[in-house]
Design a protein around this motif. Structure first.
Motif, PDB file in Angstrom:
ATOM      1  N   UNK A1073       0.841  -1.206   0.000  1.00 44.89           N
ATOM      2  CA  UNK A1073       0.000   0.000   0.000  1.00 44.89           C
ATOM      3  C   UNK A1073       0.871   1.249   0.000  1.00 44.89           C
ATOM      4  N   UNK A1074       0.368   2.361  -0.559  1.00 42.35           N
ATOM      5  CA  UNK A1074       1.155   3.616  -0.575  1.00 42.35           C
ATOM      6  C   UNK A1074       1.423   4.101   0.847  1.00 42.35           C
ATOM      7  N   UNK A1075       2.452   4.935   1.026  1.00 36.16           N
ATOM      8  CA  UNK A1075       2.755   5.444   2.378  1.00 36.16           C
ATOM      9  C   UNK A1075       1.704   6.449   2.833  1.00 36.16           C
ATOM     10  N   UNK A1076       1.538   6.532   4.131  1.00 38.70           N
ATOM     11  CA  UNK A1076       0.601   7.533   4.658  1.00 38.70           C
ATOM     12  C   UNK A1076       1.112   8.944   4.423  1.00 38.70           C
ATOM     13  N   UNK A1077       2.430   9.155   4.562  1.00 39.47           N
ATOM     14  CA  UNK A1077       3.036  10.488   4.367  1.00 39.47           C
ATOM     15  C   UNK A1077       3.740  10.507   2.997  1.00 39.47           C
ATOM     16  N   UNK A1078       3.168  11.311   2.078  1.00 40.67           N
ATOM     17  CA  UNK A1078       3.779  11.393   0.739  1.00 40.67           C
ATOM     18  C   UNK A1078       4.822  12.504   0.627  1.00 40.67           C
ATOM     19  N   UNK A1079       5.190  13.163   1.737  1.00 38.16           N
ATOM     20  CA  UNK A1079       6.188  14.241   1.708  1.00 38.16           C
ATOM     21  C   UNK A1079       5.664  15.537   1.115  1.00 38.16           C
ATOM     22  N   UNK A1080       4.351  15.720   1.103  1.00 40.39           N
ATOM     23  CA  UNK A1080       3.690  16.928   0.582  1.00 40.39           C
ATOM     24  C   UNK A1080       3.850  17.045  -0.934  1.00 40.39           C
ATOM     25  N   UNK A1081       4.062  15.934  -1.603  1.00 42.64           N
ATOM     26  CA  UNK A1081       4.092  15.950  -3.066  1.00 42.64           C
ATOM     27  C   UNK A1081       3.758  14.558  -3.561  1.00 42.64           C
ATOM     28  N   UNK A1082       3.607  14.418  -4.844  1.00 38.16           N
ATOM     29  CA  UNK A1082       3.133  13.165  -5.432  1.00 38.16           C
ATOM     30  C   UNK A1082       4.221  12.095  -5.344  1.00 38.16           C
TER      31      UNK A1082
END
Length: 1269
Positions: A1073-1082
């Motif tokens: 699954x994708x990470x919860x925190x995307x680092x404020x970008x895609x």
């Protein structure tokens, strides 16, 4: 009958006709022109012919003839006669046997269809022709007059007396074009240029194939210019132009050159064989002329043969067979065929030896190096380089051969004009060629000309030094080019890099500015010629001579060539036995022997050609013999003075002072000379005197005392002589002479004044300078030399030169002088001489160097940039003309309206083109001006169009967002943000920053504002700094808004829930699954890694993988693997990975071979008739067959039907089948057997039917036939 074609106006009244003659005989062609003075030219196969052993050309008025002697088979050609723009062609036919009838081919081109009747009386073959009746004409049709291009010769109304005319030449031959210009009315030597095409100047192409020559005939004053083309090539053809110019006169002439290929059957260029002959030289213009290519052939019988590819035949055939091929294949559009064939020939075959060939041409500057490069197909092959067909070998550092892989290089170092040649590279049997053009660098002047001032009649040499030996230079005087003339006034000398202009015996006419020019620079100098003033080195002096003595008048002048005349009391003196006149060098002498009383008088010497004279007086001393006692008191005999009178003698410093005093007395008196006291104060011997400066005593002819080695005292009979060698200033004073003897004494006082040239003036000062002048001032000399100053002489020189040039020839009275005719921007020095009646002083010290320069033009574009209540900002642009010296700065001034007082805005000058003036009074109405300053002073002022009121003007606020801030600004966590945004507005606006509608806190971000911009500063960004920032600029009730979006990004978190979903074979399926925190970008992708549990070394399976599931393949059987995943965004990889909780084991499984299954091919095919039945009509009683063909698989069953009734079992019919061909035989049919026959073919895949109609006609009995007959 076709409509007759309207002919153009011809230059011929009678045209020559085609004739026929026998071998060994002669023939005569005659033509008459409309004008008797027309120039006529005869040609054979488009080549000019002249009178010789073979041809005889005659002209009488308007009648012209061409006679051909001893005709052979080779004389059977196409001939032409040309007059003006008209050209008439005619043929000469040669027959072998006398009396044999001559038949023209029926299809010969250009011949009439009507054959004339043969002549009844043939001409005798051996006699030379004397008229047309001696030859038999082939036909009566007149020859066609070819359309000639207009005559390129133009009326000689310009500079040309003879213009170059168009010509043609065969490849490899030479041709010369001649142009003549009469220079009788020209002030300057004409310059000529030769061009090819529109712009190509041929002067730079002189060399192996092109030579330009120039000659001058002094008797006719005609310049002859020649352009000689040597060993012409096919690409030399085209349009040429010749231009001549002289000062403001100009003339040009166009002409063409046609280059014909040499006769060859193999390797002939199709483009050259069928070249168009147009007036403009373009290959697609003009008309094709094939007349010279046509040959006499017999008629060709055209047979009906299968069509063939004409283009394949043409490509492989030689050019001589093109016409024959076109005739045999019936091609009438020969012009279109050649045009298409030319394009086909351009497609060159790919070279087998070269991958990359040389370019057609290269250019290099003289002294530089060039590298020629080719690429060969085989890197082991050897290449050979040629220069003009000669092998090149490595010689020192001149030629360098390199081989790097498939590349071959030829490097030519230090290129000279000798390297301007054709270079070729040979590989086996193939060769590629290029032309190398060496461009000469511009010739610069290393040492400039220097100004000179000479005397009239002297020799002048102007010398300069150029950068290269053998260079051509051009000399000009006041803009007019100098040439060698008949008087040899000017001579030009070359000595290596030095060029000298020599002027013999300069005159006043030679004054002016002289310039030497090269193609890379020029230098100018000024020559001033001063008339020679005759100077008197020694003037004649008064003489007092006794009877029987000799009187000698002698003078010395500066010029040895000057002669003169002697006069006595105004009457010319003639030489005789007593009078002798001599002239030796600069000395002129008049000698009178045995002086008599009548010789007394005034003598004058007058130099020839000069307006002055030298005078002196001859005094005759009459000696009277009286009885005197034995003791005679001494007496001094001076006619010019009495015993108590003073006399002043003037002597020039450096000359000899000689005082010759006649004395008498018996016994011989003692002579005492003193200086510094009166003679009356001299006491007798033994008594002291008080302070005589010097004393010389002479007794019995010997010097008793002598005070100075320069002083000589001697006595002769009746004379006492006092001499000072080289008089000096300290020799000036009162001289006394005392003569004593026992009978008494006599005294005389002589005042001597020594005059000299003055001291040099003081150092001159330059008061001001102009564009080509300056004003200089100096102080008079401290000592005038004892004579009044009559003027000054000034000299100047260039700072870097050693030659001084005099500015005035007559003494200048004032101490302020304006020097003119200088060169702007050149640095000069000045010095001054003082002149008195004696001569010229030494020169003064040189002035400080100065540069003549004019003030600049006024500054431009003065305008108001900004204004407030107490300040104003002005801006302007530099002057359009600054001059040759640097600009010192700008002066800004202002004045109040209604006043004329200009007040400096700043102290001194400003270097900038803008200025803010402060501390002004609010409400004042001021006018402003700006002036540019240089060494020459201020320029004209640039003033505002109208006065300006000092009052601030409100300006609406306006925010100017930079282009990069109009999009979202992305920053990484920890980076610094420093945003500067400019704005406008007056008075100073209020600036407000806010984020997401809330005012910015000073702890959150720093803001700094100025009058024109605002800065938002964040030292270390965090994720919380992301958002929308609003900027508001406000002045009273007017505002402007802008916003900026800031995005602070960081590394993403690790992916979640990485698990193994399936394991099969050597593959493992993963999912996460994708990470919860995307680092404020895609999230841009994932990196998947695997590791064997034995080694735990991680290897990347996928990188930048965008999905959230994947399959890891190519795993090793028997190993156990674990996996991990990293998330990636635009910042980078996540810090921590996500690992699988379990592992995947790749089992060892047995493998079974499963052979593939194949499906048999179905070859079945439904029946189909490939050839149908054909309707027929037959005669009863005669057996017949009908046939068709069928195919099908499996073999179809065939059934025949008549009128849809099966006839398979009837004996009258026989059915045959062979290789799919079906035949039905009907034996002896009758009329009842006619009908519709059908054949049907049937198999498992289908059926097909074909049918035809058969008509049976009954037989007609023989009896009925006979009845019908």
């Amino acid at each position: 009958m076709p409509e007759p074609v309207k002919k153009t106006v011809s230059a011929f009244a009678k045209k020559p006709k085609t004739q026929e003659a026998e071998e060994g005989s002669s023939v005569l062609f005659e033509a008459e022109t409309e004008k008797p003075d027309a120039k006529v030219k005869w040609q054979c196969n488009s080549k000019d012919i002249a009178t010789g052993d073979k041809y005889v050309i005659t002209a009488a008025g308007n009648k012209h003839s061409l006679a051909i002697k001893a005709i052979t088979k080779e004389d059977a050609n196409v001939y032409a006669v040309i007059a003006g723009g008209s050209k008439v062609k005619f043929d000469l036919k040669v027959v072998s046997k006398p009396g044999a009838p001559v038949q023209a081919p029926a299809d010969a081109p250009g011949k009439s269809d009507v054959e004339p009747a043969p002549p009844t009386d043939p001409a005798p073959p051996a006699a030379a022709p004397t008229g047309e009746q001696l030859v038999v004409p082939a036909q009566d049709a007149p020859p066609a007059e070819d359309a000639q291009p207009p005559d390129t010769r133009q009326d000689l109304t310009g500079l040309f007396t003879e213009k170059p005319t168009s010509g043609d030449v065969t490849v490899g031959e030479n041709i010369t074009f001649v142009a003549k210009v009469c220079a009788e009315s020209l002030l300057k030597k004409p310059t000529i240029k030769w061009f090819k095409g529109k712009w190509m100047d041929l002067a730079s192409k002189s060399g192996k194939h092109l030579q330009l020559k120039e000659t001058y005939d002094r008797s006719t004053k005609v310049y002859t210019f020649e352009m000689q083309i040597i060993a012409a090539k096919a690409n030399f053809a085209g349009a040429y132009r010749c231009e001549v110019a002289s000062r403001d006169k100009f003339d040009s002439c166009n002409f063409d050159l046609a280059v014909h290929e040499a006769c060859a059957t193999e390797g002939f260029d199709i483009r050259t064989a069928f070249r168009r002959t147009g007036a403009d030289g373009k290959e697609d213009s003009g008309e094709l002329d094939f007349s010279t290519l046509l040959k006499k052939r017999e008629a060709v019988q055209v047979n009906a043969e299968p069509d063939s590819d004409v283009w394949n035949i043409l490509c492989s055939a030689p050019s001589s067979e093109y016409e024959k091929i076109a005739f045999e294949n019936g091609i009438t559009d020969l012009r279109g065929m050649l045009k298409r064939l030319k394009k086909m020939k351009k497609e060159e075959k790919k070279s087998a030896a070269f991958t990359k060939k040389l370019d057609p041409a290269y250019q290099v500057k003289k002294g530089h190096k060039i590298k020629l490069a080719i690429e060969v197909a085989n890197q082991d092959v050897e290449v050979k380089w040629l220069k003009n067909g000669v092998d090149l070998h490595p010689t020192g550092s001149k030629y360098i051969f390199e081989s790097v892989g498939n590349m071959r290089y030829l490097t030519i170092n230090h290129c000279s004009l000798a390297d301007d040649a054709t270079y070729s590279c040979v590989v086996g049997e193939e060769k590629c060629t290029t032309e190398l053009f060496v461009q000469e660098p511009p010739i610069t002047i290393v040492k400039n000309l220097e100004d000179q001032m000479v005397m009239d009649g002297e020799r002048v040499e102007l010398m300069c030094e150029v950068s290269e030996e053998g260079a051509n230079v051009k000399w000009e005087k006041d803009g007019v080019e100098l040439t060698r003339d008949e008087s040899f006034k000017y001579r030009f000398k070359k000595d290596g890099c030095k060029h000298v202009l020599i002027i013999n015996e300069a005159t006043k006419e030679d004054c002016g500015h002289y310039k030497v020019k090269t193609n890379g620079g020029e230098s100018m100098a000024e020559i001033l010629v001063q008339e020679k003033d005759l100077e008197v080195y020694q003037s004649i002096a008064d003489l007092t001579v006794k009877a029987k003595d000799q009187a000698v008048f002698k003078c010395e002048v500066s010029d040895e060539k000057v002669r003169g005349t002697w006069y006595k009391n105004g009457v010319e003196v003639k030489p005789d036995a007593r009078v002798n006149i001599t002239h030796i060098g600069r000395n002129h002498k008049l000698t009178i022997d045995d002086v008599k009383p009548e010789d007394e008088g005034d003598y004058t010497f007058v130099p020839d050609g000069h307006a002055f004279n030298l005078s002196a007086k001859l005094n005759f001393l009459d000696v009277k013999i009286d009885f005197v006692p034995r003791q005679d008191p001494p007496k001094i005999h001076l006619d010019c003075m009495g015993r108590t009178a003073d006399s002043t003698i003037v002597v020039v410093a450096g000359n000899k002072l000689r005082l010759d005093v006649p004395i008498t007395g018996d016994p011989a008196p003692t002579v005492i000379w003193t200086k510094g006291e009166k003679a009356s104060s001299v006491k007798p011997d033994g008594e002291e005197t008080e302070g005589p400066a010097s004393s010389w005593t002479l007794k019995h002819g010997e010097v008793v005392t002598e005070g100075d080695s320069r002083v000589h005292v001697e006595t002769t009979k009746g004379h006492c002589i006092f001499t000072i060698e080289g008089a000096e200033r300290q020799d000036e004073g009162l001289y006394s002479v005392v003569v004593r003897n026992p009978a008494g004494e006599d005294t005389a006082d002589i005042n001597v004044k020594v005059v000299d040239v003055p001291d040099p003036p003081q150092t001159p000062r330059v008061l001001s300078v102009g564009e080509e002048s300056c004003v200089v001032q100096w102080d008079p000399p401290l000592f005038d030399g004892g004579q009044p100053i009559i003027g000054y002489v000034l000299e100047r020189k260039k700072k870097k030169s050693y030659r001084w040039m005099r500015l005035n020839f007559d003494p200048y009275l004032d101490t302020t002088f304006e020097a003119k005719r200088m060169i702007e921007g050149m640095e000069y020095e000045m010095r001054v001489y003082a002149v008195n009646g004696i001569g010229m002083s030494r020169h003064s010290p040189a002035s400080q160097p100065f540069v003549p320069v004019a003030p600049t033009s006024e500054p431009i574009g003065l305008c108001v940039d900004d204004i407030s209540d107490t300040t104003i900002s002005l801006k302007w642009r530099p002057p359009e003309r600054i001059g040759s010296v640097e600009l010192e700065g700008y002066g800004v001034e202002y004045c109040k309206e209604g006043t004329d007082e200009w007040i400096p805005a700043i102290q001194g000058l400003t270097d900038r083109t803008s200025l803010m003036i402060r501390d002004l009074t609010t409400g004042d109405k001021l006018q402003f001006r700006v002036r540019a300053f240089n060494m020459a002073g201020p320029s004209a002022a640039s003033t505002l169009a109208q006065p300006v009121t000092i009052r601030e003007i409100m300006q609406r606020p306006r925010i100017m967002i930079p282009r990069n801030l109009r999009q979202t600004l992305v920053k990484t966590v920890g980076e610094t943000v420093n945003l500067m945004i400019k704005f406008q507005g007056k008075p100073r606006p209020k600036v407000i920053w806010s984020k997401d509608g809330e005012p910015l806190s000073p702890t959150f971000a720093s803001v700094r504002n100025s009058e024109v911009d605002t800065i938002l500063f964040i030292r270390k960004t965090e994720r919380t700094h992301s958002g929308k920032y609003d900027l508001q600029v406000q002045i009273e009730n007017v505002e402007d808004k802008a916003n900026i979006t800031l995005q602070v990004v960081d590394l993403p978190g690790a992916p979640e829930a990485l698990k193994i979903t399936d394991v099969w074979g050597f593959n493992v399926a993963l999912e996460w699954k994708p990470p919860k925190d995307n680092g404020n970008c895609e999230i841009t992708g994932y990196t998947i890694q695997k590791a064997d549990k034995k080694t735990m070394e991680w290897f990347t399976v996928y990188e930048q993988y965008r999905r959230t599931n994947c399959v890891a393949s190519d795993l090793i059987m028997g190993n156990e693997y674990v996996f991990r995943a990293f998330a990636i965004n635009q910042v980078g990889l996540s810090l921590e990975p996500c690992n699988t909780t379990d592992s995947a084991y790749i089992q060892k499984t047995a493998m079974e071979y499963k052979p593939p299954s194949y499906k048999d091919h179905d070859f079945s095919q439904a029946p189909k008739f490939t050839h149908p039945l054909v309707n027929r009509s037959i005669i009863a009683g005669y057996s017949t067959t009908i046939s068709c063909s069928v195919r099908g698989s499996p073999k179809p069953k065939v059934t025949w039907f008549k009128n849809k009734m099966d006839i398979s079992n009837e004996a009258k019919y026989r059915m045959l089948s062979k290789q799919g061909v079906l035949t039905l035989e009907i034996r002896k049919p009758c009329t009842f057997d006619g009908g519709v026959y059908m054949c049907r073919a049937v198999n498992d895949s289908g059926e097909d039917i074909v049918e035809c109609k058969l008509e049976v006609r009954s037989q007609v009995p023989k009896e009925e036939k006979k009845k019908e007959d």
